[in-house]
Design a protein around this motif. Structure first.
Motif, PDB file in Angstrom:
ATOM      1  N   PHE A  41      -4.662   0.129  -7.401  1.00 37.08           N
ATOM      2  CA  PHE A  41      -5.081  -1.069  -6.663  1.00 37.08           C
ATOM      3  C   PHE A  41      -6.039  -1.928  -7.492  1.00 37.08           C
ATOM      4  O   PHE A  41      -5.921  -3.153  -7.515  1.00 37.08           O
ATOM      5  N   THR A  86       1.204   3.911  -3.173  1.00 38.73           N
ATOM      6  CA  THR A  86       0.848   5.308  -2.903  1.00 38.73           C
ATOM      7  C   THR A  86       1.990   6.225  -3.318  1.00 38.73           C
ATOM      8  O   THR A  86       1.764   7.277  -3.930  1.00 38.73           O
ATOM      9  N   ASN A  90       0.837  -1.210   0.000  1.00 41.61           N
ATOM     10  CA  ASN A  90       0.000   0.000   0.000  1.00 41.61           C
ATOM     11  C   ASN A  90       0.867   1.252   0.000  1.00 41.61           C
ATOM     12  O   ASN A  90       0.606   2.206  -0.747  1.00 41.61           O
TER      13      ASN A  90
END
Length: 194
Positions: free
Chosen positions: A153, A131, A127
């Motif tokens: 995602f 990002t 994650n």
């Protein structure tokens, strides 16, 4: 002659890669320590000089090898908005061909009750890395990273799902939603820049 720390780490990485490939090819439960040692060209005792036990080998090799898979994936990522269409069309199939067995093994490991906490930690890192990638894309395509991140995602999960199951219907429906979403956001943020 003593091995240096760098040589030790390099050999450990080679062992992790070979063991992970061996597990991916033969399954987690179908691969014993002898098969792993044979794949690495060493003895069972030598494997234990790098890892306390099989659990540590499985945990470390999975995290290491899947980060390498992720690096492969990101190297193919578009650096120009005009390249997005190529990326969306090619990468799911490339992922399935090159890394499908590895993804199946990763999910087998990270969903096992014994290793699930390690899976959570790995995906927190995923994650964060995606990002950061979205933040680098933001100035190039003019869409805020907070919008780009969930689109990444969707794409990655659809690609991984396809790599594991070769589910063409799921892939195509996810890609269609992704394309429509990207088009809507491009239009919206072009209007805001005008």
């Amino acid at each position: 002659m003593k091995t240096t720390e760098q040589q030790h780490n390099q050999r450990k990485q080679e062992i992790m890669e070979k063991c992970f490939e061996c597990y991916a090819e033969n399954g987690l439960t179908g691969t014993g320590i002898k098969a792993l040692a044979d794949a690495c060209g060493c003895t069972k005792a030598n494997l234990y000089s790098y890892f306390k036990n099989l659990d540590e080998l499985i945990i470390e090799s999975t995290a290491y090898c899947m980060e390498k898979v992720e690096d492969d994936f990101m190297e193919m990522a578009p650096t120009d908005p005009k390249d997005v269409v190529r990326f969306v069309k090619e990468v799911p199939y490339w992922t399935a061909k090159k890394h499908g067995k590895k993804y199946r093994l990763m999910y087998q490991i990270y969903t096992h009750p014994k290793y699930i906490e390690h899976g959570k930690k790995f995906f927190e890192g995923v994650n964060e890395r995606y990002t950061e990638y979205a933040k680098r894309l933001e100035p190039k395509i003019g869409i805020p990273y907070t919008i780009i991140t969930p689109l990444i995602f969707i794409f990655v999960r659809a690609s991984v799902h396809y790599a594991m199951f070769e589910d063409e219907y799921y892939l195509k429906t996810q890609m269609e939603v992704l394309k429509q979403g990207v088009a809507l956001f491009v239009d919206k943020y072009k209007e805001n820049q005008a």
